[in-house]
Design an enzyme around this catalytic site. Structure first.
Site, short mmCIF file in Angstrom:
data_model
loop_
_atom_site.label_atom_id
_atom_site.label_comp_id
_atom_site.label_asym_id
_atom_site.label_seq_id
_atom_site.Cartn_x
_atom_site.Cartn_y
_atom_site.Cartn_z
N ASP A 1 0.82 -1.22 0.00
CA ASP A 1 0.00 0.00 0.00
C ASP A 1 0.85 1.27 0.00
OD1 ASP A 1 0.94 -0.64 2.53
OD2 ASP A 1 -0.79 0.23 3.59
N ASP B 1 8.95 10.47 9.88
CA ASP B 1 8.84 9.02 9.78
C ASP B 1 10.00 8.46 8.96
OD1 ASP B 1 6.82 6.72 10.23
OD2 ASP B 1 7.30 6.57 8.08
N GLU C 1 12.35 9.56 13.81
CA GLU C 1 11.85 8.22 14.08
C GLU C 1 12.70 7.22 13.33
OE1 GLU C 1 10.26 6.02 11.83
OE2 GLU C 1 9.20 4.61 13.12
N LYS D 1 -3.20 0.57 13.68
CA LYS D 1 -2.72 1.09 12.40
C LYS D 1 -3.68 0.74 11.27
CE LYS D 1 1.50 -0.73 12.44
NZ LYS D 1 2.86 -1.00 11.93
#
Lengths: 672, 672
Positions: free
Chosen positions: A355, A391, A420, A532
């Site tokens: 995805d 991220d 992160e 999530k």
């Protein structure tokens, strides 16, 4: 220019009389390529080897200035022996600083030292007074203002002196020495050839409590998508718990192509909301808001409301796309394409993320790509966001981050970036060097006393402490570590205490954390039914929740300045491998917090703690107070050993405020 | 340019696709400001952190070239884990070298790694073969010669492959991998931004035995001044003892003003020759020869004769003057003058050196001064001298030495400089960084096991070992250390063994040393009736002299290559504080020398030695030979502990050659 040319002296226009050597200036990150980090109120302690040939005395000076200033502030450095010098300055303003060092040959000081030796061994020193007078006269030439006259007066006194005693008292006068030191000629000195940078950020960069939640789970109605409006109702409770950063996973439209179902399934059921990190759909990309969360305006309202509760909203920026992101059509060159003409999705074999398509930073179109990504950050900064959790930064080039963070800070200097990155240590450290204010760490996987001690030592000693600010997370939506899966409530409390007191920055993924959610996918450190991939309903006030404990932890953190710092940690001896003990103190030792954590969530553990009384400045013979701020219990201790017993089912940790002196009146107050 | 500008990316023209980070390149002295030192045959081992963001593989390459070459030699570096890489190259020529490192992203290697994982987990990888082929095609574009065709062949094979097994075997073929690695595109790599220098000198810079003598003491007739001619007679014996550098104190005319008498007396008797370090008289200065020693021609003859005996003559150059030196009149600005118009003599209160005036390097006329001093060195180089012992370099500016040594080496690249600096550690190290080939050390004052262990560790680990070559002197004309004053012959032998085996460079001041001269000025570490102030008569063959022991020591040094190196030292455990034990081995362990020294000159000491069999590669179960090269004794040892007993009156030390394997035939040979 080749290094060899420098060695060979080419391009060196320094005069032959330059005699000062300056080496091992510290702190200096990668030869000065990267800045150190500070917040206002912190000190910068600078060390250097500064010396000259021969016997002449050296005067060493630390120079510093803010970016806005043209001239240096000067601080005398103190000798540590073996030609090492140290000095420090305090960061007062929220603006970047420069620092460097300078060394002077102090002919006067050398002369005075020799004079004392001569007089001690009864040598005739009359002519030396005149030599001293000449030196003072010379220095007077580079002095300014009143000093010129004063110095000449002293010189005359020495010249005219016939009596060793009185001449010596002139020569060794403190006032004269000080005036000499501030009047030394720059020509007799050498400046270090680098100006080193301090990146100064606001306090929250160094001291923060993060709370992460998925807004879509807070509609209150099963199956219904939560909105920013819904989340406004949570603010009083998050604020009561004492968190000051509310961090939201990506809030953008979510792609439909290859959307993941529950538990990361390739089969997506009708109504499955998809992963917020699969960013972009026909409804927009990184500058759009997921329509079911609300509008940009509603988001901005939410941010403003949060501010009223002293909460800053932090956004997650993930520079990656769903296959439906507008960029894929508009900028096909920013992606990788496979030989069969399909787009390359993200994979880290054997894992696949169908995805999500990664951005190809190796594209020849990198210039436009960088500018577009910058525009995303600036867009959200314009909406009022000043904290970003980036991220997976470890999959984008270092040079990109260095550029991006600098560019954003040019326009919004108060912006904070959290890295992160769970990856190789050198990569995590390099990202911090490139400008990230805070960084994820390996805390999540550290369990034993040895592991904690070694890891905290790595983070708080040497260069790392100068540029890397850890942010400790006991859990994240991606990670439900093994010890939380099996350790129950005591493990959650212990991890919260560890995260909140080992590191001045910490965060939790809630309410999974405070509700002690512990169900994992078998043999994995991943949540079962992860938020999530689905909208969850949380019973926030469920029995056994840790909200009050978190509230107390955050209050303890706020009220005790020794916990606002990470690098002040010192470990203590305690004769039990399951008990971890450390203390933190402010520079003046007015605030001392001693923490003991039982790392075993199942059994009571006990041991004899060695309280480092000498370090803490506590008298061995006198009693002192240890006040457990977590439970409210108070202990009067005396001497270097104290018995500790921690039953994980009551409280797996002590957070003891240690008072050095128990005066009678204070005792009274304190025990009320 | 400010460091901050570099940080801010100004002046950085690297493309946005540069992804490799290079950090902690080692060795690198003071950020590359100074070279490391080597001799031909030695290796340079280079380490670096080389890494990129993300999951792509990195290929790290060590680059090196001589000063005469335009292109780099490339060596693949090996990964040590945690993104650290190491590689090494060998110095083949007596010329300076450059080295640096480069990192490449190796897309092919990353692809291949992922492919293996996919095939292992039975994922369909057919499309990946085509992706791999594309990568190979891309690399072929930057390849040269035959490689281009070869790479394209492989690419085609992969494209056409339908069978995972055969495709994988193409992809993992060693030949393909190697070709890929040598064909990587420089555009996908980054080079370290410094080229670091190796200063390469001839072998004697790293391995030398020095003998110091005062030529004037060797006339053979009491009261008569010795000459170079007289000294020619000494050469066979010095050569027999195995010394290869014969170092002479200053050979220039000696001043008469304030000339010192015996024992540094202010009263100079008629006929007292004065200190050779009080240089210069009406007969000339630093380019003249003391008339009583002979002529320049005789000096040159002496140097030539010495060469026939494989002895190089080293000159002492002391940049200071007697008050009668021609410079004082010709260049008054090069000296300091006191307010009463007298010249400033040398002093280090309470000590005075009235026969010597120091040069004022702080003179405004420093340019001419430097050139004149250079002309002195060049003058003696022209007379055939290539080794200089520079007196008191720590009282002259570092920048002067850096310039001088470089200037001389431009004309005479084989020149060696020994730094005679007994001063603060940082100053001694800095002089070595500035270009001195060898350096005096604190060896003379190290006595205990702890002191030797710590000092050798300081000299042979870390940066110091890269640029500082110690030269160990048990005595000098200036220093008769306490342990030699009281320890008698055993102490002299022990110190000779220590100096000659701890350090690959050592020297003695003879014949005071080999005759065990031990009479000092009371409570001082100075010789009574020092040769510095008088002509002495030495009975070189006096009973108890150490000439045969020194001969043996130098032969052992010559025959055992492990003693040609200093930094290979490793200490061994032995349960007695008076016994010091260490070993040295060549890189291939073909030559292992194990030394045990009794530091107590009075008593027999014994202990159990832990032989580090694992490090030495010796089988615990098998016997091995320890052959004492000093005494000729042979021991057959087995296992990790061996009993050692050293009676200082027999021999205060073992120098054991350890043979790893005793094969039957060898045993036979060896025990004959």
């Amino acid at each position: 220019m080749f290094e060899s040319d420098k060695i060979r002296g080419k391009g060196n226009d320094q005069g032959g009389r330059e005699r000062i050597a300056i080496e091992r200036v510290w702190p200096e990150i990668e030869g000065g390529k990267f800045p150190i980090k500070r917040i206002p109120g912190e000190n910068v302690v600078v060390g250097a080897d500064i010396f000259a040939e021969g016997h002449d005395d050296v005067t060493a000076v630390l120079l510093y200035r803010t970016m806005k200033e043209d001239t240096w502030h000067e601080i005398r450095m103190a000798p540590l022996g073996n030609d090492r010098w140290v000095g420090s300055f305090r960061i007062e303003e929220e603006v970047d600083y420069f620092y460097t060092v300078r060394g002077y040959l102090n002919e006067f000081s050398s002369w005075r030292k020799d004079l004392e030796k001569k007089i001690k061994t009864s040598q005739n020193a009359l002519i030396d007074f005149k030599i001293g007078a000449q030196i003072i006269e010379k220095i007077a030439k580079s002095a300014v203002g009143e000093n010129v006259k004063q110095l000449r007066n002293w010189a005359q006194k020495l010249t005219e002196s016939n009596d060793p005693e009185s001449a010596l008292s002139v020569a060794t006068g403190k006032e004269l020495l000080n005036m000499i030191e501030t009047s030394l000629d720059e020509k007799d000195g050498a400046m270090y050839d680098k100006q080193l940078l301090v990146s100064v950020e606001r306090k929250i960069a160094a001291f923060s409590s993060w709370y992460e939640l998925f807004p879509r789970s807070w509609s209150g109605t099963p199956g219904q998508h939560g909105t920013f409006k819904d989340c406004e109702r949570l603010l009083p409770e998050i604020s009561r718990m004492g968190f000051d950063v509310l961090y939201l996973p990506p809030i953008h439209p979510i792609g439909e192509t290859n959307r993941k179902g529950r538990n990361n399934s390739m089969v997506c059921e009708r109504g499955d909301p998809g992963s917020p990190w699969a960013i972009g759909s026909k409804e927009g990309g990184h500058k759009a808001v997921h329509p079911q969360l609300g509008t940009i305006k509603e988001f901005k309202d939410f941010v403003k409301k949060a501010k009223k509760y002293n909460i800053e909203v932090a956004l997650d920026l993930a520079f990656q796309c769903s296959p439906d992101h507008p960029y894929v059509k508009e900028h096909p060159r920013w992606f990788k394409w496979r030989p069969d003409g399909t787009i390359q999705y993200a994979e880290n074999p054997p894992k696949k993320y169908e995805d999500i398509v990664p951005i190809n930073f190796n594209t020849e179109d990198w210039g436009d790509l960088w500018k577009e990504l910058r525009s995303i950050v600036l867009f959200w900064a314009e909406q009022g966001i000043r904290i970003f959790r980036m991220d997976n930064p470890h999959t984008k080039p270092f040079s990109f981050w260095e550029w991006l963070i600098d560019e954003v800070k040019q326009e919004y200097p108060d912006t904070i970036f959290l890295s992160e990155a769970f990856t190789r240590p050198k990569v995590m450290y390099r990202l911090a060097k490139c400008g990230f204010s805070q960084s994820y760490t390996y805390f999540t996987w550290r369990n034993t006393k040895k592991e904690f001690t070694e890891y905290m030592t790595e983070l708080t000693r040497g260069a790392v402490a100068e540029y890397f600010r850890p942010n400790f997370w006991p859990n994240t939506p991606d990670i439900l570590p093994e010890h939380l899966q099996f350790g129950g409530r005591p493990a959650f409390i212990a991890r919260a205490v560890l995260a909140a007191t080992l590191s001045s920055n910490f965060g939790i993924y809630g309410p999974a954390f405070e509700l002690c959610a512990a169900e994992s996918i078998p043999n994995k450190e991943e949540y079962f039914n992860s938020e999530k991939y689905e909208i969850k309903q949380w019973d926030w006030n469920r029995q056994g929740n840790l909200k009050d404990i978190l509230t107390r932890l955050n209050r303890i953190r706020k009220e005790n300045p020794s916990l606002h710092i990470t690098r002040n940690i010192r470990f203590c001896q305690i004769g039990n491998e399951n008990l971890l003990c450390y203390y933190k103190a402010t520079g003046d030792f007015s605030n001392i917090i001693l923490v003991v954590v039982n790392l075993d969530p199942y059994h009571t553990q006990s041991g004899w703690l060695q309280v480092p009384l000498d370090e803490l400045g506590i008298d061995k013979e006198k009693s002192y107070l240890a006040h457990d701020l977590l439970t409210g219990d108070k202990y009067i201790w005396q001497g270097e050993t104290s018995y500790i017993e921690l039953n994980p089912n009551n409280s797996p940790a002590h957070i003891l405020r240690v008072r050095r002196q128990l005066r009678r009146e204070q005792d009274f107050d304190y025990f009320l």
